[in-house]
Each structure stands twice: as C-alpha cells, then as structure tokens.
Design a protein around this motif. Structure first.
Motif, PDB file in Angstrom:
ATOM      1  N   ALA A   6       0.813  -1.212   0.000  1.00  0.00           N
ATOM      2  CA  ALA A   6       0.000   0.000   0.000  1.00  0.00           C
ATOM      3  C   ALA A   6       0.849   1.267   0.000  1.00  0.00           C
ATOM      4  CB  ALA A   6      -0.951  -0.007   1.187  1.00  0.00           C
ATOM      5  N   GLU A   7       2.090   1.185   0.439  1.00  0.00           N
ATOM      6  CA  GLU A   7       2.975   2.347   0.446  1.00  0.00           C
ATOM      7  C   GLU A   7       3.469   2.698  -0.945  1.00  0.00           C
ATOM      8  OE1 GLU A   7       6.099   1.390   3.158  1.00  0.00           O
ATOM      9  OE2 GLU A   7       4.756   1.205   4.857  1.00  0.00           O
ATOM     10  N   LYS A   8       3.500   1.739  -1.840  1.00  0.00           N
ATOM     11  CA  LYS A   8       4.042   1.975  -3.174  1.00  0.00           C
ATOM     12  C   LYS A   8       3.282   3.017  -3.984  1.00  0.00           C
ATOM     13  CE  LYS A   8       6.532  -2.271  -3.925  1.00  0.00           C
ATOM     14  NZ  LYS A   8       6.722  -3.427  -4.792  1.00  0.00           N
ATOM     15  N   PRO A   9       1.943   3.025  -3.962  1.00  0.00           N
ATOM     16  CA  PRO A   9       1.244   4.030  -4.765  1.00  0.00           C
ATOM     17  C   PRO A   9       1.644   5.465  -4.430  1.00  0.00           C
ATOM     18  CG  PRO A   9      -0.288   2.339  -4.072  1.00  0.00           C
ATOM     19  CD  PRO A   9       1.013   2.073  -3.367  1.00  0.00           C
ATOM     20  N   ALA A  10       1.868   5.754  -3.162  1.00  0.00           N
ATOM     21  CA  ALA A  10       2.290   7.100  -2.781  1.00  0.00           C
ATOM     22  C   ALA A  10       3.652   7.423  -3.382  1.00  0.00           C
ATOM     23  CB  ALA A  10       2.325   7.239  -1.259  1.00  0.00           C
ATOM     24  N   ARG A  11       4.550   6.464  -3.390  1.00  0.00           N
ATOM     25  CA  ARG A  11       5.868   6.686  -4.004  1.00  0.00           C
ATOM     26  C   ARG A  11       5.731   6.866  -5.508  1.00  0.00           C
ATOM     27  NH1 ARG A  11       7.572   2.441  -0.388  1.00  0.00           N
ATOM     28  NH2 ARG A  11       7.752   1.033  -2.146  1.00  0.00           N
ATOM     29  N   TRP A  12       4.864   6.062  -6.151  1.00  0.00           N
ATOM     30  CA  TRP A  12       4.645   6.206  -7.591  1.00  0.00           C
ATOM     31  C   TRP A  12       4.060   7.578  -7.899  1.00  0.00           C
ATOM     32  CZ3 TRP A  12       1.902   0.852  -8.212  1.00  0.00           C
ATOM     33  CH2 TRP A  12       2.865  -0.163  -8.137  1.00  0.00           C
TER      34      TRP A  12
ATOM     35  N   ALA B 270      -1.968  11.468 -11.225  1.00  0.00           N
ATOM     36  CA  ALA B 270      -1.059  10.369 -10.897  1.00  0.00           C
ATOM     37  C   ALA B 270      -1.739   9.364  -9.981  1.00  0.00           C
ATOM     38  CB  ALA B 270       0.218  10.909 -10.250  1.00  0.00           C
ATOM     39  N   ALA B 271      -2.462   9.860  -8.975  1.00  0.00           N
ATOM     40  CA  ALA B 271      -3.158   8.969  -8.048  1.00  0.00           C
ATOM     41  C   ALA B 271      -4.210   8.139  -8.775  1.00  0.00           C
ATOM     42  CB  ALA B 271      -3.812   9.788  -6.932  1.00  0.00           C
ATOM     43  N   ALA B 272      -4.948   8.766  -9.678  1.00  0.00           N
ATOM     44  CA  ALA B 272      -5.973   8.039 -10.432  1.00  0.00           C
ATOM     45  C   ALA B 272      -5.345   6.970 -11.322  1.00  0.00           C
ATOM     46  CB  ALA B 272      -6.792   9.018 -11.272  1.00  0.00           C
ATOM     47  N   ALA B 273      -4.248   7.292 -11.963  1.00  0.00           N
ATOM     48  CA  ALA B 273      -3.587   6.323 -12.836  1.00  0.00           C
ATOM     49  C   ALA B 273      -3.089   5.113 -12.047  1.00  0.00           C
ATOM     50  CB  ALA B 273      -2.424   6.988 -13.569  1.00  0.00           C
ATOM     51  N   VAL B 274      -2.489   5.372 -10.904  1.00  0.00           N
ATOM     52  CA  VAL B 274      -1.975   4.291 -10.058  1.00  0.00           C
ATOM     53  C   VAL B 274      -3.125   3.442  -9.525  1.00  0.00           C
ATOM     54  CG1 VAL B 274      -0.779   3.798  -7.888  1.00  0.00           C
ATOM     55  CG2 VAL B 274       0.169   5.477  -9.476  1.00  0.00           C
ATOM     56  N   THR B 275      -4.205   4.088  -9.109  1.00  0.00           N
ATOM     57  CA  THR B 275      -5.364   3.358  -8.593  1.00  0.00           C
ATOM     58  C   THR B 275      -5.994   2.484  -9.672  1.00  0.00           C
ATOM     59  OG1 THR B 275      -5.761   5.040  -6.924  1.00  0.00           O
ATOM     60  CG2 THR B 275      -7.616   3.609  -7.476  1.00  0.00           C
ATOM     61  N   CYS B 276      -6.084   3.006 -10.888  1.00  0.00           N
ATOM     62  CA  CYS B 276      -6.630   2.206 -11.999  1.00  0.00           C
ATOM     63  C   CYS B 276      -5.751   0.986 -12.265  1.00  0.00           C
ATOM     64  CB  CYS B 276      -6.751   3.054 -13.262  1.00  0.00           C
ATOM     65  SG  CYS B 276      -8.126   4.220 -13.212  1.00  0.00           S
ATOM     66  N   LEU B 277      -4.444   1.155 -12.181  1.00  0.00           N
ATOM     67  CA  LEU B 277      -3.537   0.023 -12.381  1.00  0.00           C
ATOM     68  C   LEU B 277      -3.723  -1.020 -11.290  1.00  0.00           C
ATOM     69  CD1 LEU B 277      -1.237  -1.296 -13.940  1.00  0.00           C
ATOM     70  CD2 LEU B 277       0.356   0.056 -12.568  1.00  0.00           C
ATOM     71  N   GLN B 278      -3.876  -0.577 -10.051  1.00  0.00           N
ATOM     72  CA  GLN B 278      -4.094  -1.521  -8.950  1.00  0.00           C
ATOM     73  C   GLN B 278      -5.426  -2.254  -9.118  1.00  0.00           C
ATOM     74  OE1 GLN B 278      -3.495   1.367  -5.691  1.00  0.00           O
ATOM     75  NE2 GLN B 278      -2.102  -0.187  -4.858  1.00  0.00           N
ATOM     76  N   ALA B 279      -6.461  -1.524  -9.472  1.00  0.00           N
ATOM     77  CA  ALA B 279      -7.780  -2.146  -9.659  1.00  0.00           C
ATOM     78  C   ALA B 279      -7.727  -3.171 -10.790  1.00  0.00           C
ATOM     79  CB  ALA B 279      -8.831  -1.075  -9.950  1.00  0.00           C
ATOM     80  N   ALA B 280      -7.036  -2.829 -11.862  1.00  0.00           N
ATOM     81  CA  ALA B 280      -6.917  -3.759 -12.995  1.00  0.00           C
ATOM     82  C   ALA B 280      -6.151  -5.016 -12.581  1.00  0.00           C
ATOM     83  CB  ALA B 280      -6.226  -3.069 -14.171  1.00  0.00           C
ATOM     84  N   ASN B 281      -5.088  -4.846 -11.816  1.00  0.00           N
ATOM     85  CA  ASN B 281      -4.319  -6.005 -11.338  1.00  0.00           C
ATOM     86  C   ASN B 281      -5.161  -6.901 -10.436  1.00  0.00           C
ATOM     87  OD1 ASN B 281      -1.486  -6.371 -12.171  1.00  0.00           O
ATOM     88  ND2 ASN B 281      -1.313  -4.229 -11.551  1.00  0.00           N
TER      89      ASN B 281
END
Length: 96
Positions: A26-32, A58-69
């Motif tokens: 969960a810490e990785k998205p903040a770094r990304w 950036a937050a939306a892009a990272v969240t979309c990637l997590q949701a897709a995974n």
C-alpha cells in the motif's frame, strides 16, 4: 529474466491475498505518485492548482492500475491486463 503470465498471476494473487504483503504494498502508490506527478505537472495548463491536478492524475492512474491487477488476479489471469486497465480508466473518465 522474463516474467510469464502464470508467474505474474502467482505474484499478484499472493500480494493481494496476504494481509501483511498487501499492507506493505500500500505504500508503493504514494511513491509512484511522487515520481509521476512532477512529470505530469509541466504538461498541464498553468494554474494555481497545477501541482494538485498532477498529483490527482497520478493517483488516479496508479489506482486504476491496482484495480486492474486485482481484477486480473480475480479472473485467474484470463483477461488482458491492458484491457482491464483501459476499462478502469474509462470508468473514471465517464461523465456523471
């Protein structure tokens, strides 16, 4: 070393299925977001809120990637990850 779809599925399933790994991840998205926002900001129109807008994008892009995974793992890897990511992005781009 090339990662196969099967190996990636094992890793993603392990990551999202294990509480302690999920918390650590969960810490990785903040770094990304910290890495992506400065790259996005100069591409946005000049505004007092440009840094905020870049961080939100950036937050939306990272969240979309997590949701897709997560969805890809839930489907047992039987879907195209890029299509899932596109679907997630389209969901947040759709007007209300």
């Amino acid at each position: 070393m090339e990662t196969t779809a099967e190996h990636r599925l094992e890793l993603v399933t392990l990551l999202f299925g294990n509480q302690s790994l999920r918390v650590g991840h969960a810490e990785k998205p903040a770094r990304w977001q910290d890495l992506l926002a400065p790259l996005i900001e100069p591409r946005l129109p000049d505004s007092d809120y440009r840094a905020l807008q870049a961080r939100a994008i950036a937050a939306a892009a990272v969240t979309c990637l997590q949701a897709a995974n997560q969805e890809w793992a839930r489907l047992g890897g039987r879907a195209d990850l890029f299509d899932l990511h596109d679907t997630a992005v389209q969901a947040i781009r759709r007007p209300a």
